[in-house]
Scaffold this active site. Structure first.
Site: not given
Length: 504
Positions: A16, A18, A20, A23, A38, A136
Site C-alpha cells: 500500500g 499513502g 507519508m 508499505v 514502511k 488519526d
C-alpha cells in the site's frame, strides 16, 4: 528485489501507499518471518527546511509504537536509516481494515462493535498514559483480523503532548471526517481528540457509513462543526457513540465512562441485543409470518393487538385536531429559521453572488469554454494553470503546502445538484452562475483566503458544467453526470504564487 538493513530484510512487493510513504511485504532473512516494512517517501518538491520535519515524524512513529505495550498496537521490530532513506520494520497484520471489512460484510453487530471499542479504547489509553495523542484514529487505520485483537496502526502523525509541534507549515494532517470540532478550530493536542475520533469510527462500524463524510472537504468540516448525528444503535452502545461524539470536549465521555458502557454492551442479554440497533426503516404494521433479522440477529414477529373500541371524542379533542396542524406548521417555520436557514447559509446557498474580484464565469464540458473532461488535475490544491477560454493544458502540483511556484489554487468545489444519477433538467447557465457565484464568493470573502485587500490583489474564477456535462450518461454500467461547480483563486496581476493563499 530490494534489500535493506544490511540485506537482512528483502522487500517482496508493495502492499500500500499513502501520504507519508509506502508499505512493503518484507522477509526477515535472519528470523525467517514475514514483516511489514514502511518506507518514508517524501515528495521531491518538499522544501529542504521541511524534510527534517517529515523525517522526525517517521522516527517518532517508530519510537512511540515501540514503547506502547498493548495487544491492539502494531509492534515495531526495527528502525533502519541508510542511503538517505528511512525504513520501519513492523509486525505484519494479515487482516482487512475496518473500512474494507464493513464495505465487504456490512455493519458490525452490537457484540462485535463493543469488542472493537474495548480493544481500541485500551490502545488509546496506553498511548495517552505515555503522553501521546494518536490524531488519526479512523476506519482505515484499524486492522480487524478474523481472530484475535484488532490493531491500531499509523502513529506517524501522533503528537506527544509534551513535544513541540512537528506539523509542516500549511499542512492539515489527518482526515477531516474524523477530526473533532475543537481540533478543526485549532488548539493543542489532547486525548479528547482521539475519543471523539473513536466515536466517529464506531459510528461508521455500526452504520456502514461515516457520520460526517460529505462530497467536499468544506462540507465535511461544516458537518463536523454544526451537526449532531444520531446513531441507529441504542442502549449502552448508542450511549457510547453519542457520548464520544459530544462536541464540547469538557462534556465528552471519558475513558472511565466509556469502559462502563462497553461492559454493559458486552454483557447485554440476547433479548436486549435485538433492541440495540434500530432497523433502517420502521417495521410494517401487518402480521409477519417469519422472523425478521437485523444485523444478523433474529427478532420475534411483533404481537398484533386487536384494535381498541371506538370512543366518542370530546369537543376539546376536536379543537385540538384543528389546532395541532397549525402549531406543527409554526414549529416547522421556526425550525427552518433557527436551524436549516443558518445551515444553508453556511453551505454557501445564500449571500452575495459576486464581488469585484470575480472573473467572468466559464463553462466546463463538451461544447463549453473548457472542454477538458478528466477533472483529475482539479483534485489537487495547486495548479500551474490559469482558467481561460479554450485552454486545455491543466497541470497540477502534487506537493505539500503549495510552496512551489504555481498560478492558482482550488478555492472550493461543491455540487450544484446532488442527484447525479437522475435525469434532472439543466437549470441553465444563468441559474448555475448564480449558484456558483454565491458559493465561490462566500468562500473567497471568508477567512479561508489569506491576505488583506483581497478584492484588490486577488481574483477568483467560477466554472460551471455545460448542459452536455450535466446530462446523465452510462459509463461501465453506472449512471453518471458532471454537476460540480469549481472555484479557483490567484493573483490579479497574474504573478506566480510561492506560498499558499488558502489556509486549512
Amino acid at each position: 528485489m530490494r534489500e535493506v538493513g544490511n540485506r537482512r530484510y528483502r522487500l517482496v512487493r508493495e502492499l500500500g501507499r499513502g501520504g507519508m510513504g509506502a508499505v512493503w511485504l518484507g522477509q526477515d532473512t535472519v528470523l525467517g518471518r514475514e514483516v511489514a516494512v514502511k518506507e518514508l517517501l517524501l515528495p521531491g518538491n518538499v522544501p529542504d527546511h521541511e524534510k527534517a520535519v517529515y523525517q522526525e515524524r517517521v522516527l517518532r512513529e517508530a519510537r512511540i509504537a515501540s514503547q506502547l505495550q498493548d495487544p491492539a498496537v502494531v509492534t515495531v521490530y526495527d528502525l533502519i536509516s541508510e542511503d538517505g532513506q528511512t525504513f520501519i520494520v513492523m509486525e505484519l497484520i494479515k487482516a482487512p481494515t475496518l473500512d474494507d471489512l464493513v464495505e465487504r460484510d456490512g455493519p458490525l453487530d452490537v457484540k462485535a462493535a463493543a469488542t472493537l471499542a474495548m480493544q481500541l479504547l485500551n490502545a488509546l489509553e496506553a498511548a495517552h498514559s505515555s503522553g501521546v495523542v494518536h490524531r488519526d484514529v479512523k476506519p482505515g487505520n484499524v486492522m480487524v483480523p478474523g481472530k484475535g485483537t484488532a490493531k491500531l496502526t499509523d502513529f506517524g502523525i501522533a503528537q506527544s503532548i509534551d513535544d513541540p509541534r512537528l506539523t509542516a507549515t500549511g499542512t492539515l494532517i489527518g482526515s477531516p471526517a474524523y477530526m473533532s470540532p475543537e481540533r478543526l478550530a485549532g488548539g493543542e493536542a489532547m486525548p479528547a481528540w482521539d475519543l471523539w475520533a473513536l466515536g466517529a469510527t464506531l459510528f461508521y462500524a455500526t452504520e456502514g457509513k461515516g457520520a460526517f463524510e460529505r462530497a467536499t472537504t468544506s462540507a465535511t468540516i461544516l458537518a463536523v462543526m454544526n451537526e449532531r448525528p444520531r446513531p441507529r444503535a441504542t442502549g449502552p452502545l448508542g450511549e457510547l457513540i453519542t457520548g464520544l461524539l459530544e462536541p464540547d470536549p469538557a462534556r465528552r465521555l471519558g475513558t472511565a465512562g466509556a469502559h462502563r458502557l462497553i461492559e454493559r454492551a458486552l454483557h447485554s442479554t440476547a433479548s436486549e441485543l435485538t433492541q440495540q440497533i434500530k432497523p433502517v426503516e420502521p417495521a410494517p404494521a401487518p402480521v409477519i409470518s417469519r422472523p425478521m433479522t437485523v444485523n444478523s440477529m433474529v427478532m420475534a414477529p411483533p404481537v398484533i393487538l386487536p384494535p381498541a373500541p371506538r370512543k366518542r371524542r370530546p369537543i376539546a379533542l376536536i379543537f385540538s385536531a384543528t389546532l395541532i396542524p397549525l402549531l406543527l406548521v409554526g414549529a416547522l417555520v421556526l425550525l427552518y429559521i433557527t436551524v436549516f436557514k443558518p445551515m444553508f447559509d453556511n453551505l454557501g446557498l445564500t449571500g452575495p453572488e459576486s464581488s469585484p474580484a470575480m472573473e467572468p464565469v466559464l463553462t466546463l464540458g463538451p461544447g463549453g469554454d473548457l472542454p477538458y473532461d478528466g477533472l483529475r488535475a482539479f483534485q489537487k490544491d495547486c495548479l500551474t494553470w490559469t482558467p481561460a477560454k479554450g485552454v486545455r493544458d491543466i497541470k497540477s502540483e502534487d506537493e505539500v503546502g503549495c510552496y512551489k511556484e504555481h498560478d492558482t489554487e482550488v478555492l472550493d468545489t461543491f455540487p450544484a445538484n446532488f442527484d447525479t444519477e437522475k435525469d434532472v433538467p439543466y437549470p441553465g447557465t444563468a441559474e448555475l452562475t448564480k449558484i456558483g457565484g454565491t458559493g465561490c464568493t462566500r468562500v473567497f470573502l471568508s477567512s479561508k483566503v489569506i491576505g488583506q485587500d483581497k478584492e484588490k490583489t486577488l481574483r477568483y474564477w467560477v466554472i460551471i458544467p455545460t448542459e452536455a456535462a450535466w446530462k446523465v450518461r452510462e459509463e461501465n454500467g453506472y449512471r453518471r453526470s458532471s454537476r460540480i461547480v469549481h472555484c479557483f483563486v490567484g493573483r490579479k496581476d497574474g504573478s506566480k504564487l510561492v506560498e499558499p493563499l488558502m489556509q486549512s
